[in-house]
Design a protein around this motif. Structure first.
Motif, PDB file in Angstrom:
ATOM      1  N   MET A   1       0.795  -1.039  -0.010  1.00 30.97           N
ATOM      2  CA  MET A   1       0.199  -0.047  -0.043  1.00 30.97           C
ATOM      3  C   MET A   1       1.004   1.297   0.059  1.00 30.97           C
ATOM      4  O   MET A   1       1.771   1.373   0.898  1.00 30.97           O
ATOM      5  N   VAL A   2       0.514   2.238  -0.761  1.00 36.95           N
ATOM      6  CA  VAL A   2       1.423   3.359  -0.832  1.00 36.95           C
ATOM      7  C   VAL A   2       0.707   4.366  -0.045  1.00 36.95           C
ATOM      8  O   VAL A   2      -0.543   4.833  -0.037  1.00 36.95           O
ATOM      9  N   CYS A   3       1.493   4.941   0.837  1.00 35.58           N
ATOM     10  CA  CYS A   3       1.023   5.896   1.933  1.00 35.58           C
ATOM     11  C   CYS A   3       0.829   7.281   1.116  1.00 35.58           C
ATOM     12  O   CYS A   3       1.552   7.787   0.277  1.00 35.58           O
ATOM     13  N   LYS A   4      -0.193   8.041   1.278  1.00 36.91           N
ATOM     14  CA  LYS A   4      -0.771   9.525   1.074  1.00 36.91           C
ATOM     15  C   LYS A   4       0.541  10.424   1.651  1.00 36.91           C
ATOM     16  O   LYS A   4       1.016  10.229   2.645  1.00 36.91           O
ATOM     17  N   LYS A   5       0.674  11.406   0.791  1.00 33.95           N
ATOM     18  CA  LYS A   5       1.852  12.557   1.329  1.00 33.95           C
ATOM     19  C   LYS A   5       1.214  13.388   2.129  1.00 33.95           C
ATOM     20  O   LYS A   5       0.187  13.873   1.910  1.00 33.95           O
ATOM     21  N   GLY A   6       1.926  13.671   3.249  1.00 30.01           N
ATOM     22  CA  GLY A   6       1.333  14.228   4.342  1.00 30.01           C
ATOM     23  C   GLY A   6       2.250  15.741   4.644  1.00 30.01           C
ATOM     24  O   GLY A   6       3.425  15.894   4.051  1.00 30.01           O
ATOM     25  N   HIS A   7       1.493  16.648   5.143  1.00 29.05           N
ATOM     26  CA  HIS A   7       2.449  17.889   5.257  1.00 29.05           C
ATOM     27  C   HIS A   7       3.271  17.712   6.540  1.00 29.05           C
ATOM     28  O   HIS A   7       2.770  17.134   7.505  1.00 29.05           O
ATOM     29  N   HIS A   8       4.489  18.409   6.659  1.00 28.48           N
ATOM     30  CA  HIS A   8       5.501  18.205   7.594  1.00 28.48           C
ATOM     31  C   HIS A   8       4.793  18.550   9.007  1.00 28.48           C
ATOM     32  O   HIS A   8       5.354  17.965  10.012  1.00 28.48           O
ATOM     33  N   TYR A   9       4.235  19.582   9.109  1.00 30.07           N
ATOM     34  CA  TYR A   9       3.503  20.235  10.469  1.00 30.07           C
ATOM     35  C   TYR A   9       2.069  19.487  10.687  1.00 30.07           C
ATOM     36  O   TYR A   9       1.476  19.876  11.588  1.00 30.07           O
ATOM     37  N   GLY A  10       1.655  18.593   9.880  1.00 28.83           N
ATOM     38  CA  GLY A  10       0.329  18.047  10.114  1.00 28.83           C
ATOM     39  C   GLY A  10      -0.983  18.897   9.511  1.00 28.83           C
ATOM     40  O   GLY A  10      -1.997  18.434   9.871  1.00 28.83           O
ATOM     41  N   LEU A  11      -0.838  19.814   8.572  1.00 31.23           N
ATOM     42  CA  LEU A  11      -2.009  20.414   8.207  1.00 31.23           C
ATOM     43  C   LEU A  11      -2.952  19.557   7.539  1.00 31.23           C
ATOM     44  O   LEU A  11      -4.009  20.048   7.531  1.00 31.23           O
ATOM     45  N   HIS A  12      -2.572  18.622   6.871  1.00 29.01           N
ATOM     46  CA  HIS A  12      -3.520  17.704   6.175  1.00 29.01           C
ATOM     47  C   HIS A  12      -4.395  16.912   7.131  1.00 29.01           C
ATOM     48  O   HIS A  12      -5.546  16.427   6.952  1.00 29.01           O
ATOM     49  N   ARG A  13      -4.006  16.952   8.365  1.00 30.03           N
ATOM     50  CA  ARG A  13      -5.133  16.463   9.318  1.00 30.03           C
ATOM     51  C   ARG A  13      -6.066  17.618  10.081  1.00 30.03           C
ATOM     52  O   ARG A  13      -7.235  17.157  10.772  1.00 30.03           O
ATOM     53  N   VAL A  14      -5.977  18.633   9.450  1.00 33.01           N
ATOM     54  CA  VAL A  14      -6.982  19.699  10.139  1.00 33.01           C
ATOM     55  C   VAL A  14      -8.182  19.915   9.366  1.00 33.01           C
ATOM     56  O   VAL A  14      -8.363  19.878   8.261  1.00 33.01           O
ATOM     57  N   ILE A  15      -9.257  19.656  10.085  1.00 34.65           N
ATOM     58  CA  ILE A  15     -10.620  19.621   9.519  1.00 34.65           C
ATOM     59  C   ILE A  15     -11.122  21.263   9.823  1.00 34.65           C
ATOM     60  O   ILE A  15     -11.897  21.705   8.822  1.00 34.65           O
ATOM     61  N   GLU A  16     -11.069  21.792  10.939  1.00 34.57           N
ATOM     62  CA  GLU A  16     -11.739  23.126  11.182  1.00 34.57           C
ATOM     63  C   GLU A  16     -10.743  23.838  12.188  1.00 34.57           C
ATOM     64  O   GLU A  16     -10.362  23.308  13.217  1.00 34.57           O
ATOM     65  N   PRO A  17     -10.573  24.921  11.694  1.00 33.32           N
ATOM     66  CA  PRO A  17     -10.614  25.655  10.503  1.00 33.32           C
ATOM     67  C   PRO A  17      -9.684  25.339   9.613  1.00 33.32           C
ATOM     68  O   PRO A  17      -8.512  25.285   9.921  1.00 33.32           O
ATOM     69  N   ALA A  18      -9.887  25.660   8.379  1.00 35.44           N
ATOM     70  CA  ALA A  18      -8.627  25.249   7.366  1.00 35.44           C
ATOM     71  C   ALA A  18      -7.694  26.316   7.283  1.00 35.44           C
ATOM     72  O   ALA A  18      -7.958  27.284   7.606  1.00 35.44           O
ATOM     73  N   GLY A  19      -6.449  25.701   7.185  1.00 32.25           N
ATOM     74  CA  GLY A  19      -5.328  26.665   7.084  1.00 32.25           C
ATOM     75  C   GLY A  19      -4.514  26.771   8.029  1.00 32.25           C
ATOM     76  O   GLY A  19      -3.617  27.550   8.041  1.00 32.25           O
ATOM     77  N   VAL A  20      -4.995  26.313   9.133  1.00 34.60           N
ATOM     78  CA  VAL A  20      -4.047  26.438  10.577  1.00 34.60           C
ATOM     79  C   VAL A  20      -3.584  25.164  11.043  1.00 34.60           C
ATOM     80  O   VAL A  20      -3.705  24.226  10.471  1.00 34.60           O
ATOM     81  N   LEU A  21      -2.697  25.375  11.816  1.00 34.54           N
ATOM     82  CA  LEU A  21      -1.826  24.284  12.374  1.00 34.54           C
ATOM     83  C   LEU A  21      -2.668  23.443  13.422  1.00 34.54           C
ATOM     84  O   LEU A  21      -3.701  24.101  13.734  1.00 34.54           O
ATOM     85  N   PRO A  22      -2.298  22.185  13.390  1.00 36.97           N
ATOM     86  CA  PRO A  22      -2.922  21.144  14.416  1.00 36.97           C
ATOM     87  C   PRO A  22      -3.335  21.676  15.778  1.00 36.97           C
ATOM     88  O   PRO A  22      -4.437  21.225  16.269  1.00 36.97           O
ATOM     89  N   GLN A  23      -2.275  22.523  16.459  1.00 37.78           N
ATOM     90  CA  GLN A  23      -2.557  22.902  17.734  1.00 37.78           C
ATOM     91  C   GLN A  23      -3.759  23.859  17.877  1.00 37.78           C
ATOM     92  O   GLN A  23      -4.797  23.720  18.711  1.00 37.78           O
ATOM     93  N   PRO A  24      -3.753  24.923  17.032  1.00 35.66           N
ATOM     94  CA  PRO A  24      -4.791  25.909  17.410  1.00 35.66           C
ATOM     95  C   PRO A  24      -6.293  25.550  16.846  1.00 35.66           C
ATOM     96  O   PRO A  24      -7.179  25.838  16.897  1.00 35.66           O
ATOM     97  N   ALA A  25      -6.085  24.321  15.858  1.00 33.93           N
ATOM     98  CA  ALA A  25      -7.387  23.912  15.257  1.00 33.93           C
ATOM     99  C   ALA A  25      -8.445  23.931  16.126  1.00 33.93           C
ATOM    100  O   ALA A  25      -8.010  22.879  17.220  1.00 33.93           O
ATOM    101  N   TRP A  26      -9.546  23.803  15.648  1.00 36.11           N
ATOM    102  CA  TRP A  26     -10.855  23.279  16.575  1.00 36.11           C
ATOM    103  C   TRP A  26     -10.975  21.547  16.409  1.00 36.11           C
ATOM    104  O   TRP A  26     -11.211  21.185  17.464  1.00 36.11           O
TER     105      TRP A  26
END
Length: 346
Positions: free
Chosen positions: A1-26
């Motif tokens: 299985m080929v893993c999807k490419k992720g952002h170094h700081y984890g932005l690909h895991r942020v659902i809300e609000p879009a465009g922020v880093l994981p820590q301040p994300a809701w």
């Protein structure tokens, strides 16, 4: 299985609000499928940070079942353990289950047991079951899964210290590391909330550097904890006092230092309203290190202004190079401190 490419700081895991880093994300996406720069962990225990757990206990009236429901509700809603009232989280221990192709190895092979060294407020997390809530330590035994990003440090658990003790110490290892940086041999150092794990570790580092030429003052409200500090012999003065009483703290430190006040004050208290206590205890031009997650930046900044105090105020960064090793080595160096931590948490 080929893993999807992720952002170094984890932005690909942020659902809300879009465009922020994981820590301040809701809300984060905690789906337990690794991207190429992630590590998947089977979670065994959460160490909820002291300020957050104190708030959860108070709201739940010390009922472990209610605390468990609160934690399940937060994690299911936010995809991470991010207390919306205190803004804080904690850390976890677990076993590596899977590693993406671009995740820096550094020993994180499947089957290795590790502790994360980043906050649960930025760690994608799912919990299937809470097995036990430990009211005395703030540790939660769980069955769950978590995701660690490539940018996030972690520690492989050592074999010579009990796991729960390691977890408790690593949750606060930024405090002793920063203390070791800040203390000078001749300093007068005050530690507020000195009886907790971050307070004890910070006291030990302050004593190592300033114990001979300087002065180390421990302020702690709990009488039993004060007795433990006295038995450890890592402070010149141990003052049993409520750190929220700013005037009493000022007067006690003023008396202990013969009017000189502290060169460095370290705030490790896990309840609100201790900002001015730390500020008033510190001399003009001195340094206040706010490690506690219960500290309000606005209260600290505006309180110092209102009191006319020119002090340098530092926010407690939980990360410093080598912080995990330094904290664990403190336990190895000081057998009595090791026994206290293991008795409480191990």
């Amino acid at each position: 299985m080929v893993c999807k490419k992720g952002h170094h700081y984890g932005l690909h895991r942020v659902i809300e609000p879009a465009g922020v880093l994981p820590q301040p994300a809701w809300k984060l996406d905690p789906t337990p499928e690794v991207y190429d720069n992630e590590c998947l962990i089977r979670v065994e225990c959460l160490n909820i940070d002291s300020a957050s757990f104190a708030q959860l206990k108070k709201e739940a009236v010390n009922d472990p079942d209610r605390i468990a429901r609160q934690i399940m509700s937060i994690v299911s809603e936010r995809g991470k353990m991010h207390n919306p009232l205190t803004g804080s989280g904690g850390i976890l221990i677990g076993t590596v289950a899977e590693v993406g192709s671009r995740f820096p190895s550094a020993g994180a092979q499947p089957g290795k047991k590790i502790a994360t060294l980043v906050s649960l407020t930025l760690t994608p997390l799912t919990i299937e079951k809470i097995r036990q809530v430990h009211l005395d330590t703030g540790q939660i035994d769980v069955d769950g899964q978590a995701v660690l990003f490539a940018s996030c440090p972690f520690a492989i658990l050592p074999g010579d210290i009990p796991e729960k003790a390691v977890l408790s110490v690593l949750d606060v290892c930024g405090a002793p590391a920063q203390t070791a940086r800040l203390v000078k041999p001749q300093h007068r150092v005050v530690v507020l909330g000195a009886g907790g794990k971050s307070g004890l570790l910070s006291l030990y580092q302050a004593w190592k550097t300033a114990g001979r030429q300087g002065q180390v003052i421990a302020i702690e409200e709990n009488g039993e904890a004060c007795e433990e500090i006295l038995s450890l012999n890592i402070a010149h003065d141990v003052i049993c006092l409520d750190a929220t009483n700013s005037l009493a703290v000022y007067e006690a430190v003023d008396k202990a230092t013969k009017g000189a006040l502290a060169d460095l004050t370290i705030n490790c208290v896990n309840v609100p309203d201790t900002e001015l206590s730390a500020i008033l205890a510190t001399r003009e031009g001195g340094v206040v290190y706010f490690f506690s997650m219960a500290v309000s930046f606005a209260k600290a900044a505006l309180g110092a202004e209102g009191a006319g105090k020119d002090v340098q105020m530092m926010i407690g960064n939980g990360y410093a190079p080598g912080h995990a090793s330094l904290a664990l080595e403190s336990l190895r160096e000081c057998g009595d401190l090791f026994q206290v931590i293991v008795r409480r948490y191990g």
